[in-house]
Structures are given as structure tokens and as C-alpha cells.
Scaffold this active site. Sequence first.
Site, PDB file in Angstrom:
ATOM      1  N   THR A 145       1.249   3.566   1.871  1.00 44.42           N
ATOM      2  CA  THR A 145       1.623   3.774   3.237  1.00 44.42           C
ATOM      3  C   THR A 145       2.881   3.184   3.792  1.00 44.42           C
ATOM      4  OG1 THR A 145       0.179   2.544   4.151  1.00 44.42           O
ATOM      5  CG2 THR A 145      -0.596   5.005   4.097  1.00 44.42           C
ATOM      6  N   LYS A 146       2.982   1.933   3.116  1.00 45.47           N
ATOM      7  CA  LYS A 146       4.215   1.076   3.426  1.00 45.47           C
ATOM      8  C   LYS A 146       5.729   1.312   2.772  1.00 45.47           C
ATOM      9  CE  LYS A 146       1.375  -1.491   5.638  1.00 45.47           C
ATOM     10  NZ  LYS A 146      -0.022  -0.645   5.224  1.00 45.47           N
ATOM     11  N   ASN A 147       6.582   0.967   3.194  1.00 42.70           N
ATOM     12  CA  ASN A 147       8.125   1.334   2.751  1.00 42.70           C
ATOM     13  C   ASN A 147       8.173   1.216   1.132  1.00 42.70           C
ATOM     14  OD1 ASN A 147       8.000   1.242   5.599  1.00 42.70           O
ATOM     15  ND2 ASN A 147      10.245   0.390   5.542  1.00 42.70           N
ATOM     16  N   PHE A 148       7.287   0.110   0.751  1.00 43.57           N
ATOM     17  CA  PHE A 148       7.335  -0.270  -0.801  1.00 43.57           C
ATOM     18  C   PHE A 148       6.172  -0.404  -1.020  1.00 43.57           C
ATOM     19  CE2 PHE A 148      11.099  -1.748   1.533  1.00 43.57           C
ATOM     20  CZ  PHE A 148      12.297  -1.556   0.768  1.00 43.57           C
ATOM     21  N   HIS A 199       0.842  -1.201   0.014  1.00 44.82           N
ATOM     22  CA  HIS A 199       0.012  -0.115  -0.067  1.00 44.82           C
ATOM     23  C   HIS A 199       1.088   1.252   0.039  1.00 44.82           C
ATOM     24  CE1 HIS A 199      -2.715   3.053   1.862  1.00 44.82           C
ATOM     25  NE2 HIS A 199      -3.705   2.658   1.106  1.00 44.82           N
TER      26      HIS A 199
END
Length: 376
Positions: A180-183, A178
Site C-alpha cells: 500500500t506504500k509508494n514503493f 508494504h
Amino acid sequence: MISFNLPPHTGNEEAHVLAAMKSSKISGDARYGLMCQEWFQNKLACPKALLTPSCTQSLEMAAILIDIQPGDEVIMPSYTFVSTANAFALRGAKIVFVDIRPDTLNLDENLIEAAITPLTKAIVPVHYAGVACDMAAINAIAARHGLFVIEDAAQGMMATYQGKPLGALGHMAAYSFHETKNFTSGGEGGLLVLNDERFIHRGEIIREKGTNRSQFFRGMVDKYTWVDLGSSYLPSEIQAAYLWGQLEMADVITSDRLATWNAYQAAFADLQAEGKLVLPTIPADCQHNGHMFYLKCRDLAERTALLAHLKQNEVMAVFHYVPLHSAPAGHKYGRFHGEDRYTTAESERLIRLPLWYGMEKDTRNRVIDAVRAFYK
């Protein structure tokens, strides 16, 4: 206003997305999709990794794979995203919530065994903020009782426990890509990690609408047909191409986020020493990935005041999960086992600060100055 999050962007994505767009196949499991899956299989040393449209759908696949039936029980923390519970409730499971540890906010491994009944089928540890649960203890409990372990590693990519990657520790695991994640794979996306080979064949079938289409494309059967339950759990080649542009720089992205995380930790160390706030705890056998920086205020009233103060100073900070057992659906589909000593109390204290790949030092320092001003 300083944003809470900016989706990661390396500059590599455009070329890969354009190449995918110009290819003859842009549906799932084309060139980029297979490259991404091979990357994860090598990184995690797992037998099979399957890209999905979301972490939610990865968890839904896991619930089907372990054959969750109405009345089965699944143990997990209440302090998590709704998808962790929803995936199993959709199959008719009763969700059994267990309290969290106050240091890591992860499932308290010491409370799991008492929550197990003859109906228990699985344990779902959630690696909060990319910090691992005590997987040695959880796996030992699962082995004693013949239970499945499904890691919710939505926030855990590039983090480790005792030197092993999060997602490689249970029977299965789910990652999130998603925004909002790091990737990210272009805003949405997920990965189902299969660490137990007995799930590979059926996992491919479930992911392909319940058909043996994957075998057909490998030339193993001369035609494909409907053989099991399933749904459409393949992301497009465009999503995979976007993700590939980030996997090429996975170490750079992680190092950059850790630098910001470490700067926050150092900047507020004296405030913790003075008893004004509490900073994240990273156990010695865990290496986190800089996914999230949070601090814990004294109570809900102080957190509310700090959030308002930061907003006035053009800093967008947020709190996190409202415990699932307190929600209407939590009452309907689950129950809390034992005492809620920490889940609610800790959730009401926590505030997350802005953190993203490429965050400039000046921006970070403005956040630090705003927090410190509040505690003067």
C-alpha cells in the site's frame, strides 16, 4: 470497481528478480540488498540503513536498540497503525498517547512536554500521509529531556521537512515497503534508518539473530557467535531485487503520484471554499510525497453516506485508523494524556480516495465526478 490501491509496478522488477533468483545467494544482504542499503544511505545521508522484512520489525529493532524496559513510557499519537505502539509494548513499555493537530493529523508538538514523566524514554512522531511532523520542535523537546526520537516514517519515503528527508531527522526511523506504500519490495518490506552511529554495531547484531555474523562476512572476525538479543530481521534477496526495480524510478513514481494528488486538490478546492469539506494541509516547510489523498467530511454520518455513495458508483474509498487508545489493547498497554480534542473527531471524518502509481486520468476523473456528485 475502481480499486483503492494497486501495488506499484515499474516493469523493471522482473529482470532484477530473475537475476537474483539465478544468483548463488538469495538470502539477506546479498548484492541487491547491499545496493538498496547504499542507495538509502546516500539518499538520506545517514550512517546506516538496514533492510528489514517490514516496518513493524524495524520499529521492534528500534525498541531493542534504545533498551526499552518494562515500565518505560513512550509518547506517540493514538492516530496511527497498531505497529507503532506494538513494537514498544512488546518490550514492556507503557504507551502514552497525545492528541493530534487538526491540520496535519500529526502528533501535536505543543502537547508533548506536558506528557513527559521521569519514566519517559522516547518520542515516536508519525509522519501521517507523508507530511512531516514539526521535527524542529520535537527534537528540541527531546534534547531538553534526554529522550530518543524514533520517526515512524512508514508513509514518508521521498518526502522532506525543511529540505531534509523524512527518516533522517531523529535518532532512528522506520520505513514501510508494504504494497500500500509508494514503493514496495514485493508486497512486504521495511527499512531501519540509523542516524546515530552508536546504534550501528548493535543494530547489525540484533538484525542477525543476536550474532556478529555481519562482522564475520566482512572479515572482521574469524567466526561468529551469539553476543546479544536479536531475531531474524533480514529480507530475502528476492525482495531486495524487487525493491531495486522501484528505486531506479523513485523520482518518476513520486512525480506521478503527486500529479494525481494535485489534480484531486484542485478539483475539490471550490467545495472546500464553500465549506462542504476539508482538504489536506501541507505546511510551508514540508514537501509531501503524494502518498495519500484524503478529505474530511462534516461528521461520521456524512462520511458513512459518502462511502456508500462512492461504492454505488464503483469507487472503492476507505476510512483510516481507529484511534489506538479506544481499542482493548490500547486500554491495556497505554493511556491517553490530556484531552482527546481532535484524535477521535478527526478520525471519524476522514475518507481516503483511490491513488496509485500509473493511475490513468480517466480513472481519476471518475473518482472526482463521483465525489462532486455527492456534494451537489
